[in-house]
Every structure is written in structure tokens, then in C-alpha cells.
Design an enzyme around this catalytic site. Structure first.
Site: not given
Ligand SMILES: *Cc1c(COP(=O)(O)O)cnc(C)c1O
Length: 335
Positions: A49, A263, A289
Site C-alpha cells: 500500500k 477472506y 494475502y
Molecule cells: C492489500 C494487500 C494485497 C492485495 O493488494 P490489492 O491491491 O488490494 O489487490 C496483497 N498483499 C498484502 C499483504 C496486502 O496488504
């Protein structure tokens, strides 16, 4: 592609390293595995991010905002990086956390990312699972405006055409690194959620005529929905970049077979992938993720999805702080 005309504020450490994963490659018997370390972006333990926030916060400052508002799941990495960016820029920050998992234990609700949100001075408030989070943010923004503030609302995951510029720029960074070391990249693989990372990467890789396919491993939505979300945002992003129409449906591929029950709910494959990378590479993935993304990559390798001589780059999107929200999922045998 000229991204220099878009305002950007430096928040992270770039370029992030591109490294070989030799032990993991040996362990799996090929293909050649590489890792792009976007877990090392530097801001409050890093993560994907940060790249998006460099463009989003530049817009917030141009609009003279004095408070950032965003939302995410309880263990949101995006919320934590937004809180840190706000702290660094001297802005207030309001975070709305949606209870998407129903977990009520102290580790999940108070540790990991939640602890860091608060350390960065953000105001954290909670909403039940299924709440209309964009509407909740708008209501909060209206209240702040009525008190004379200028809020800047960042969508969940920072995923809009401004935020996605961060990953169009990451595509350029990655191609430059590959060129320097003479690496032919055959695939990029990463975890996809709110779609901005994949949309930006696809936008950049297509705009640069790289011919490199991206595979997003989904963590929430079913495949049709995930691909539609990524495609729509990639198309809006290239339009924002002044290159409308260059992204086509065949550029967007997601595999959502590794979500499990939902999720933020651990899977056995995720736990195994987190342990494997920790033990073989000294690298920390995350439970929501990158652990599921790596589980997907490992399973697809086993199924022969890639050729043995191909070079696969796994984009590590960060999130290891979330491990502290899930201690029981990684319980190792005593002794
Ligand atoms: C937010 C996030 C993602 C996914 O990215 P997006 O842009 O929301 O698809 C992947 N890995 C981590 C660790 C994240 O925080």
C-alpha cells in the site's frame, strides 16, 4: 508511459530488492523463483500500500486535506500503512475496521496491525461484517466537514486509478531491475484483493509493451468477479495515464482456487507456505494475502503450470505484521 507528471510524495524505500529464491527453487525442483520485496517498502514494516499512498497522499495534500479516512478488515495492512503515512505527513487519520472474520480473540482484535494503527495515532472505530464501508466513510467525512475539516477519503486498499499508479510505476522499476541483471521474466505472480496492485501492474506492463503475463491469486472474491474488478480498474488506470483502451480482457488473469473458507480465514496451504518460506528463505509471508498467494504458486508449480526453465517473479506484497493476529494458526509442536 510518463508517470513523472503525476504528483507523488516519497513515503517508502525504493527500488525494493529483486532477489533469487535459490533454496525454494531447489526444494521445488524449478521453475526459477524470484521475489520482488515489496514487503520492504520501509513505511511501518512495509507493504504494497505504500506505493499507492505515495500518489494518493500527494493528491490529498494538493487538495489541502487535514485528515485521511480509510477502511479495511480488522487486520488491514492498508489501514496500518495509511496511519503511518498520515503520521509522517502531519495529518490526522480515521480508520474504520470491518469485522470480516468474526474472530473475537485479543490477538486478532488488538495485536498486529491494530496495535500499529494506534501507535501511529490513528482513531480506530469498528463496523460489523457486511457494513457498507464506502457509505460509512462518507458519513464520517460529512461529519468532519461540518466541523471545518477537509477530509480525504481513500478507498479500501487504496485501489482507484490514482493509487494504482504506484503499481504502474512498480512495473517500470521491475523491468529496469530485470534489464540490469539480464533476467527474462516469464510470469509475475502475487496475491490480489482490492485489485489495485494487479490493475496497476497490468497497466504498467502493458503500457511498456513487456509481454509479461501477471497471475493474481485471489484472497476473497470468486474468479469472474475478481477478474472483472481488476480489468475495470486497469482500464480506468490506463485512461488516467493518457493511454485509454490498451488493456484488454486477456491481460487480466486471476486464480481464486486458494481462498479457502473466506477472506482472512487460514487455510492449510497458507500455513504450509508461510512455514516453508520462513524455514527455506528466512522470509516472512502473511496469513491473509501473500501466504495464500504463495500457496497458490506452489500448488500450480506442482501441477506443471510453469515450465522448468521459466523465471517466475513472486511479488511479496507484505503483511507479516498480520502473523501476530493469528498465533494459533501457526502453533508449532512443543519441545
Ligand atoms: C492489500 C494487500 C494485497 C492485495 O493488494 P490489492 O491491491 O488490494 O489487490 C496483497 N498483499 C498484502 C499483504 C496486502 O496488504
Amino acid at each position: 508511459m510518463n508517470l513523472a507528471r503525476f504528483p507523488r510524495i516519497r513515503l517508502g524505500h525504493f527500488p525494493t530488492p529483486l532477489e533469487p529464491m535459490e533454496a525454494l527453487t531447489r526444494h521445488l525442483g524449478g521453475p526459477r523463483l524470484w521475489i520482488k520485496r515489496d514487503d520492504c517498502t520501509g513505511l511501518s514494516t512495509g507493504g504494497n500500500k505504500t506505493r499507492k499512498l505515495e500518489y494518493l497522499c500527494a493528491e490529498a495534500i494538493a487538495l489541502k486535506a487535514d485528515v485521511l479516512i480509510t477502511q479495511g478488515a480488522t487486520q488491514s495492512n492498508h489501514a496500518r500503512q495509511t496511519a503511518a503515512a498520515a503520521a509522517k505527513l502531519g495529518l490526522a487519520c480515521h480508520i474504520l475496521l470491518e469485522d470480516r472474520t468474526g474472530y473475537a480473540d485479543a490477538a486478532y482484535t488488538q495485536s498486529g496491525n491494530v496495535l500499529l494503527d494506534k501507535l501511529h495515532g490513528a482513531q480506530v472505530s469498528r463496523r460489523p461484517g457486511g457494513a457498507d464501508m464506502p457509505a460509512e466513510m462518507e458519513a464520517l467525512a460529512a461529519g468532519l466537514r461540518a466541523k471545518g475539516h477537509t477530509p480525504y477519503v481513500i478507498p479500501g486498499g487504496g485501489s482507484n486509478p490514482v493509487g494504482a499508479l504506484g503499481y504502474a510505476n512498480a512495473a517500470l522499476e521491475l523491468l529496469n531491475q530485470a534489464a540490469e541483471i539480464g533476467l527474462r521474466i516469464d510470469h509475475v505472480v502475487h496475491a490480489t484483493g482490492s485489485a489495485g496492485t494487479q490493475a496497476g501492474l497490468v497497466a504498467g506492463l502493458v503500457a511498456l509493451n513487456s509481454g509479461i503475463p501477471v497471475l493474481g491469486i485471489g484472497v476473497r472474491a470468486p474468479r469472474e468477479k475478481q477478474e472483472a474488478n481488476v480489468l475495470a480498474l486497469a482500464q480506468r488506470t490506463v485512461a488516467h495515464m493518457g493511454l485509454p483502451g490498451i488493456v484488454r480482457p486477456e491481460h487480466v488473469v486471476a486464480n481464486c482456487d486458494y481462498v479457502g473458507q473466506g477472506y482472512g480465514i487460514p487455510t492449510q496451504g497458507m500455513v504450509e507456505a508461510v512455514k516453508l518460506l520462513a524455514e527455506k528463505e528466512g522470509i516472512l509471508l502473511d496469513p491473509v494475502y501473500s501466504g495464500k498467494g504463495m500457496a497458490g504458486l506452489i500448488d500450480l508449480i506442482g501441477k506443471g503450470y510453469f515450465k522448468p526453465e521459466e523465471n517466475i517473479v513472486f511479488l511479496h506484497t507484505g503483511g507479516s505484521v498480520g502473523l501476530f493476529g493469528y498465533p494459533e494458526a501457526f502453533e508449532v509442536p512443543a519441545g
